[in-house]
Every structure is written in C-alpha cells, then in structure tokens.
Motif scaffolding. Structure first.
Motif, short mmCIF file in Angstrom:
data_model
loop_
_atom_site.label_atom_id
_atom_site.label_comp_id
_atom_site.label_asym_id
_atom_site.label_seq_id
_atom_site.Cartn_x
_atom_site.Cartn_y
_atom_site.Cartn_z
N MET A 117 0.76 -1.12 0.06
CA MET A 117 0.00 0.00 -0.04
C MET A 117 0.70 1.32 -0.10
O MET A 117 2.06 1.33 0.73
N GLY A 118 0.56 2.38 -0.57
CA GLY A 118 1.15 3.63 -0.60
C GLY A 118 1.47 4.19 -1.68
O GLY A 118 2.20 5.50 -1.89
N THR A 119 0.90 3.84 -2.96
CA THR A 119 1.21 4.53 -4.13
C THR A 119 0.07 5.18 -4.98
O THR A 119 0.16 6.06 -5.82
N LEU A 120 -1.28 4.76 -4.30
CA LEU A 120 -2.36 5.28 -5.00
C LEU A 120 -3.52 6.02 -3.87
O LEU A 120 -2.91 6.10 -2.62
N GLY A 121 -4.43 6.70 -4.20
CA GLY A 121 -5.37 7.38 -3.34
C GLY A 121 -5.01 9.11 -3.36
O GLY A 121 -4.11 9.22 -3.57
N PHE A 122 -6.38 9.45 -3.82
CA PHE A 122 -6.25 10.85 -4.16
C PHE A 122 -5.62 11.83 -3.30
O PHE A 122 -4.79 12.70 -3.71
N TRP A 123 -5.94 11.69 -1.85
CA TRP A 123 -5.32 12.69 -0.91
C TRP A 123 -3.65 12.41 -1.10
O TRP A 123 -3.08 13.43 -0.78
N ARG A 124 -3.18 11.05 -0.89
CA ARG A 124 -1.89 10.99 -1.11
C ARG A 124 -1.32 11.59 -2.27
O ARG A 124 -0.10 12.32 -2.31
N LEU A 162 -17.46 16.79 -2.21
CA LEU A 162 -18.32 16.25 -1.53
C LEU A 162 -17.97 14.96 -1.25
O LEU A 162 -17.83 14.42 0.07
N TYR A 163 -17.58 13.92 -2.35
CA TYR A 163 -17.34 12.76 -2.41
C TYR A 163 -15.82 12.77 -1.58
O TYR A 163 -15.73 11.74 -0.93
N LEU A 164 -14.99 13.52 -2.06
CA LEU A 164 -13.44 13.53 -1.39
C LEU A 164 -13.71 13.85 0.06
O LEU A 164 -12.74 13.26 0.84
N ALA A 165 -14.65 14.71 0.55
CA ALA A 165 -14.69 15.02 1.90
C ALA A 165 -15.20 13.88 2.78
O ALA A 165 -14.58 13.55 3.70
N GLY A 183 -15.59 6.35 -12.10
CA GLY A 183 -14.73 7.81 -12.20
C GLY A 183 -13.92 8.27 -10.77
O GLY A 183 -12.79 8.82 -10.89
N GLY A 184 -14.54 7.68 -9.53
CA GLY A 184 -13.76 7.75 -8.54
C GLY A 184 -12.72 7.04 -8.28
O GLY A 184 -11.40 7.57 -7.97
N THR A 185 -12.54 5.92 -8.83
CA THR A 185 -11.46 5.07 -8.88
C THR A 185 -10.39 5.44 -9.83
O THR A 185 -9.10 5.56 -9.67
N ALA A 186 -10.78 5.93 -10.88
CA ALA A 186 -9.89 6.63 -11.91
C ALA A 186 -9.27 7.73 -11.19
O ALA A 186 -7.97 7.69 -11.40
N HIS A 201 -8.47 8.10 -7.96
CA HIS A 201 -7.67 7.61 -7.08
C HIS A 201 -6.14 6.84 -7.71
O HIS A 201 -5.44 6.79 -7.06
N MET A 202 -6.46 6.72 -8.77
CA MET A 202 -5.15 5.91 -9.73
C MET A 202 -4.48 7.37 -10.29
O MET A 202 -3.60 6.66 -11.04
N GLY A 203 -4.89 8.33 -10.16
CA GLY A 203 -4.07 9.44 -10.86
C GLY A 203 -4.34 9.78 -12.04
O GLY A 203 -3.77 10.45 -13.03
N HIS A 204 -5.81 9.40 -12.41
CA HIS A 204 -6.23 9.70 -13.68
C HIS A 204 -6.78 11.34 -13.67
O HIS A 204 -7.48 11.65 -12.79
N THR A 205 -7.04 11.93 -14.84
CA THR A 205 -7.67 13.23 -14.90
C THR A 205 -9.14 13.00 -15.38
O THR A 205 -9.44 11.96 -16.31
N LEU A 206 -10.14 13.37 -14.67
CA LEU A 206 -11.70 13.30 -14.71
C LEU A 206 -12.22 14.28 -15.86
O LEU A 206 -11.95 15.64 -15.45
N VAL A 207 -12.61 13.98 -16.77
CA VAL A 207 -13.11 15.05 -17.67
C VAL A 207 -14.76 14.75 -17.61
O VAL A 207 -15.22 13.66 -18.26
N TYR A 208 -15.52 15.84 -17.31
CA TYR A 208 -16.96 15.64 -17.08
C TYR A 208 -17.75 16.08 -18.34
O TYR A 208 -17.35 17.08 -18.75
N MET A 209 -18.88 15.52 -18.80
CA MET A 209 -19.61 15.95 -19.58
C MET A 209 -20.90 16.35 -18.78
O MET A 209 -21.38 15.79 -17.83
N ASP A 210 -21.66 17.38 -19.22
CA ASP A 210 -22.86 17.73 -18.49
C ASP A 210 -24.07 17.15 -19.06
O ASP A 210 -24.77 16.62 -18.30
N LYS A 211 -24.11 17.04 -20.26
CA LYS A 211 -25.20 16.34 -21.00
C LYS A 211 -24.53 15.43 -22.18
O LYS A 211 -23.66 16.03 -22.89
N TRP A 212 -24.94 14.17 -22.22
CA TRP A 212 -24.07 13.39 -23.34
C TRP A 212 -24.45 13.80 -24.80
O TRP A 212 -25.83 13.88 -24.85
#
Length: 519
Positions: free
Chosen positions: A1-8, A67-70, A223-226, A228-239
């Motif tokens: 353990m110790g290489t992933l996780g958003f806060w880290r 909210l999710y991260l808090a 999305g959350g796991t991506a 935490h793996m260090g990926h950039t999240l790109v959001y769409m508002d409406k598909w």
C-alpha cells in the motif's frame, strides 16, 4: 500500500490536473484537496462524526467531487441524489438516509428547496453562489468553509458512498455497507482492484471521460477510482455523440464508462464525422447497464478496435467481465466471474441448474457485505446463503461465461437507466379516473425500452386522448418526467388472478412480438 489514493497523490503532486468541468474549467489536485479538507473541518464543527451521512444534489463536475472526497476521508456516507427527481422524492432520500448535511447546486435549487424541510435549516447548504427565492432555504457554502484550515484533518478514516436503488414497493433503498476503518488512501487503493481487472493502469497520461450523471453507482465507482489512480476526470454535463468524440481527442481520453444507447447514437453519426476524430488514445472503453445488441458491439469493435470491455454487476456487489477477446469468442456474453466473485444459477426452488439452463442469477463477492437500509425483509428476500440476486435470469455456458435471458421481471431499462414500474403505478393509481394500471417497458429503437402504461378507466369514464393528458398532467411535480409513460393505452379489464396478482406478462407479450426480449 502507499502508491495510490487521491489525497496521497494530491500532496505529492498538487499541480496535476485532477478534474475538468463541462465548461472547460480545470481543477488542480491541490485545490480540490484544500476544498475537501476545509469542508471536513466545517462539517466536523457542525457535529458530524464517522458513520454519519451527507447528501448532494449536484451536476457533474468539481462541486460534487469535493463532497465525495470530503466524505471518503472523514468516515461519512455520501449519497449523490438523482437530479431528475422531484422535491418530495428528494426529501424522502434525505430523510431516509438520515443525512446530517444536504448540499444543493443552484441549478437544482427549486426542487432542492421543496425537499429542504427534510433536514434542519442549519444543515442545508448551497454549493457555489446563487440568487433567487428558492435559494433562501439554504445557507451559503462559505458559511461552512470560509476561514477553515486547508490542512489534512486529524483522525482520518475511510468513508463510502451509499447509493439508493429502488425496491419492489417503488420506494428507493440505500445500499449500505459497513465502514472499513481503513486509512482513506489505503481504502482507495483497494478500490483499484476492479479497474485492474480490465488492465487499467495508474498514473498519467490517463484521462477518464465521465459520460453519465454522477448519481449512478457505476459512474461514481469508475470515475472515483480513476481519480484515485491518478487519472484526470473529464466531465460531460449532457451526453452528446459528437461532443464525446471531440473530448476524447482533445483530452486524449484513455478510459470511460458507457451504455449501449451511447454506442447506437455514436454509430448513427455520419461516417465523415466518425472518421474525423483521432481516437488513438482509447484503451479501456467499458460498457454495462443494459444488454448490447450483438451487431452494435461488432460495429464498435470495427470502429474503435480492441478497447471495448463489458461487465455485468449490481450496486450490491459482485459481477462478470467480458474482455474483447472473451466476448469475440463468446458473442453475446456479459463475461465470466471476477476472480473475487462467484456466480450461482438456480431454479425456483433455489437448486443449481445444469450448464446452459436458464435460472435466477445469484452473485457474491469476497468481503462484500451490505444491507438495504431500513429494509431487512428485502435484504433477506434477495439472499440465498451468502449469495444475493437482483432477480435477473440467465445461464452459464460450459466455459463459465454468463448470458442474460431476461432482466428483472418488471424493471424497465431505458437508455441504461433503471426505471421501476411500481413507483409509477402507485402515482397513476391515485388518479380518481383510474381503476387499475400496469406499467412496463416496450421496445424502443433508440433507448432500448420506453415506458408504457396500460390503464383500466374507472366505471363511466371515457378512454381517450383527454384522459391521457389528464393522467400525465397529474404527475407534474410528483414524479420525475423521466419516469412518465411515453404512451398510455386503455383496457376494459386488467388481467389479474383471483389472488389479485397482475399477469403483466400477458399485457407485455403483444408489444414484444418479433423482438428478442424474453417475455
């Protein structure tokens, strides 16, 4: 353990672009971390303790992500609420989840205000800034976060999400899991097991396209796991089909989560449009939530190549995975069981059926326990020993690949969204001119299924367009429009058994003649 996780990861590299809002606004990891930390400090002052819950009514983007991260670093349950719901439906979830704080985006302030009585005034907050009468029901977010430290809170412990899934009564139930007590980053690292099954790798350059509303379990999970793996999240508002291709090219998207309706819309684009975008970055384009027609899947393979993965799973836990090679050698399958998951196909007596024979699909996942919050009867009813079912019918072939024959007897899947007829029937049944009603899905070329209502008018009431308009009008403000029947037909007498059980299959069968859905 110790290489992933958003806060880290955010502490190690605060300058990494962690999220891109639908309007193009970019958010650095360090800024999101500071916002999440301030929110934890503020909510702790409000009295929140591990095991408490918060609700969010927020569109796709950084506000809901904070909210999710808090919640996930403070030991809280986070419930994202479907923003298509009406005020009373939202209020039910806020109350049932026993939320200690309710956050509403200005875009949804009108229905959010109708739900506000479900929680004390000092516990309602408006995300960002907003104006208008409905906003008066909420405290500005700044009252909670301004002046709070942006340092990591003391005594951090892993929280989790609690998504709501509808029960047979039509009232949603929260799928509640025990808290792990782990360090939040260690818990986040464990979440990477699922994307690891698809071969998804951590770190940059990786970008995940969020195509669907964040209140869906799978969207939050992937999305959350991506993140935490260090990926950039790109959001769409409406598909939108072409916008998807534009974003994939612009942000060099490597992975996403889609539904078959997206595929159908993408394939409907003119060939010159489809061929004008560079999609060479795509590596893991994952789909689920509804059956994908075999010809559609083949067409996507021809266009996008060997990057299309499929899975079958449930909010409750466990599932299957179909790799590109696995699906091509077993067309139509939804895959074989995850290494930490088991499948059991049984008959009506709960006994295992032979290979190739259809039965009710039961699943279990190592270490996954849950309960339907406030509904021990539903929790027990869906269990067989330590397996659970969501009521789907399918069979396993000799190689252990699962095929779906039918879905929940009555559930409607429209555009990848689960819609539960009982809730709609309950609302229509209230109408004084309705004697009886049945709601079910009928074939729809674009959405997979559309909502059909069959109504038995009350004695002396004339069936016709006027009654249709009256019934639909009565749903305004009580039922989200996405749940309204697309069409209403009439019947002289509803087919019911002497014990009152509705023979819905009899009603549904004529609409599905010539289509490949099991009746």
């Amino acid at each position: 353990m110790g290489t992933l996780g958003f806060w880290r990861l955010a502490q190690a590299d605060p300058g990494w672009t962690a999220a891109v809002d639908p309007d193009g606004t970019q958010h650095r990891a360090g800024d999101l971390l500071a916002r999440a930390n301030r929110l934890v400090h503020g909510l702790r002052e409000l009295g929140l303790k591990p095991g408490d819950g918060i609700c969010g009514l927020a569109p796709n983007g950084a506000d809901g992500l904070v909210l999710y991260l808090a919640a996930l670093q403070a030991g809280w349950y986070y419930t994202p609420i479907n923003w298509h719901l009406t005020g009373p439906e939202i209020a039910y979830i806020v109350a049932d989840s026993e939320a200690k704080a309710f956050f509403v985006h200005p875009r949804y302030a009108s229905e959010g205000a109708r739900a506000a009585e479900a929680i004390a005034p000092e516990r309602r907050f408006l995300l960002g800034t907003g104006e208008g009468g409905a906003v008066a029901a909420f405290r500005p977010m700044a009252e909670l976060t301004a002046g709070r430290p942006d340092t990591l809170p003391e005594g951090r412990t892993a929280g989790t999400t609690m998504h709501y899934t509808s029960g047979t009564t039509g009232k949603p139930k929260g799928v509640k899991r025990p808290l792990s007590g782990l360090d939040p980053d260690d818990a986040a690292e464990l979440m990477s097991f699922l994307p690891g099954l698809f071969g998804i790798t951590p770190g940059q350059p990786n970008a995940h396209l969020v195509t669907s509303p964040n209140y869906h379990t799978a969207v939050t999970q992937f999305g959350g796991t991506a993140l935490h793996m260090g990926h950039t999240l790109v959001y769409m508002d409406k598909w939108d089909a072409e916008e998807t291709l534009k974003l994939c090219e612009r942000h060099r998207i490597t992975n996403s989560h889609l539904v078959p309706t997206h595929f159908k819309r993408l394939l409907a684009l003119p060939e010159e449009v489809r061929n004008s975008y560079d999609l060479s970055s795509l590596r893991w384009m994952i789909h689920a939530a509804a059956p994908c027609p075999i010809p559609v899947k083949w067409a996507m393979f021809e266009w996008w190549g060997e990057c299309i993965y499929e899975y079958y799973a449930a909010t409750e836990g466990g599932g299957t995975l179909a790799t590109p090679e696995g699906w091509k050698s077993h067309p139509g399958t939804v895959g074989s069981a995850w290494p930490i998951s088991e499948l059991l196909i049984v008959d009506d007596a709960g006994e295992p059926v032979p290979t190739g024979s259809p039965g009710t699909i039961y699943m279990k996942m190592l270490g996954a326990t849950f309960e339907y919050k406030g509904d021990p009867a539903k929790t027990a009813e869906n269990r067989l020993k330590d397996f659970f079912t969501v009521g789907d019918i399918g069979y396993l072939d000799a190689d252990g690949f699962l095929y779906l024959c039918d879905r929940k007897a009555d559930m409607i899947i429209s555009g990848g969204t689960n819609i539960y007829p009982a809730e709609i029937e309950n609302e229509i049944m209230i109408h004084p001119k309705v004697a009886d009603v049945a709601v079910f899905g009928v074939p729809d070329e674009e959405w997979g299924e559309q909502i059909k209502a069959v109504v038995e008018p009350a004695p002396g009431v004339a069936a016709g367009p006027e009654l249709v308009a009256e019934i639909l009008g009565s749903l305004e403000g009580r039922l989200a429009r996405m749940k309204w029947p697309k069409t209403i037909d009439f019947i002289d007498e509803m087919p019911r058994e002497p014990n009152g059980k509705l023979l819905k299959r009899k009603l549904r069968a004529p609409y599905w003649e010539g289509h490949d859905r099991a009746i």
